[in-house]
Design an enzyme around this catalytic site. Sequence first.
Site, mmCIF file in Angstrom:
data_model
loop_
_atom_site.group_PDB
_atom_site.id
_atom_site.type_symbol
_atom_site.label_atom_id
_atom_site.label_comp_id
_atom_site.label_asym_id
_atom_site.label_seq_id
_atom_site.Cartn_x
_atom_site.Cartn_y
_atom_site.Cartn_z
ATOM 1 N N CYS A 33 0.827 -1.220 0.000
ATOM 2 C CA CYS A 33 0.000 0.000 0.000
ATOM 3 C C CYS A 33 0.857 1.265 0.000
ATOM 4 O O CYS A 33 0.346 2.357 -0.228
ATOM 5 C CB CYS A 33 -0.934 0.013 1.202
ATOM 6 S SG CYS A 33 -0.070 0.040 2.775
ATOM 7 N N ASP A 35 2.312 2.622 2.569
ATOM 8 C CA ASP A 35 2.232 3.390 3.811
ATOM 9 C C ASP A 35 3.511 3.228 4.645
ATOM 10 O O ASP A 35 4.154 2.182 4.609
ATOM 11 C CB ASP A 35 1.016 2.957 4.631
ATOM 12 C CG ASP A 35 -0.292 3.373 3.947
ATOM 13 O OD1 ASP A 35 -0.215 4.162 2.998
ATOM 14 O OD2 ASP A 35 -1.356 2.911 4.376
ATOM 15 N N CYS A 58 -3.034 5.095 6.135
ATOM 16 C CA CYS A 58 -4.496 5.078 6.209
ATOM 17 C C CYS A 58 -4.966 5.298 7.651
ATOM 18 O O CYS A 58 -4.160 5.322 8.589
ATOM 19 C CB CYS A 58 -5.011 3.742 5.694
ATOM 20 S SG CYS A 58 -4.603 2.396 6.810
ATOM 21 N N CYS A 102 -2.484 -3.222 8.584
ATOM 22 C CA CYS A 102 -2.064 -1.887 9.019
ATOM 23 C C CYS A 102 -1.546 -1.942 10.460
ATOM 24 O O CYS A 102 -0.619 -1.216 10.814
ATOM 25 C CB CYS A 102 -3.222 -0.910 8.908
ATOM 26 S SG CYS A 102 -4.161 -1.079 7.365
HETATM 27 FE FE1 FES Z 1 -1.512 0.580 4.242
HETATM 28 FE FE2 FES Z 1 -3.350 0.688 6.075
HETATM 29 S S1 FES Z 1 -3.630 0.524 3.945
HETATM 30 S S2 FES Z 1 -1.231 0.651 6.339
#
Ligand code: FES
Length: 122
Positions: A33, A35, A58, A102
């Site tokens: 993702c 992140d 997120c 996450c």
């Molecule tokens: Fe990547 Fe939540 S979608 S950490």
Amino acid sequence: MYNQKVIDIFANPKNVGEIENADGVGTVGNPSCGDIMKIYLKIENDVIVDAKFKTFGCAAAIASSSIATEMIKGMKVEDALKIKNADVVKELEGLPPQKIHCSVLAEEAITAAIQDYKSKQK
Ligand code: FES
């Protein structure tokens, strides 16, 4: 999709920011993702006396960072190392199944920050 607790924490996260001259810093990312979570620790006599985070991610990642930094404050380093993402999810009173990963970032960031602390001790 998120429960009220997660929404409230996301809207008002605790421990956002950096710690200057932190004793341990851990940065982790999720390649799927994109992140990124960074956790800073202040440690005295092997006890985590302060924890802060910066998370580019997120709502679940922000809520996980906030609650995880709350959980580890006052904990011994060795106990903080035992925190699993399932503990973070439990404390958040649940995350949607597709958002469980996450919370893994929080577990990994804590571990990375403690490893950084330990490597500096040597
Ligand atoms: Fe990547 Fe939540 S979608 S950490």
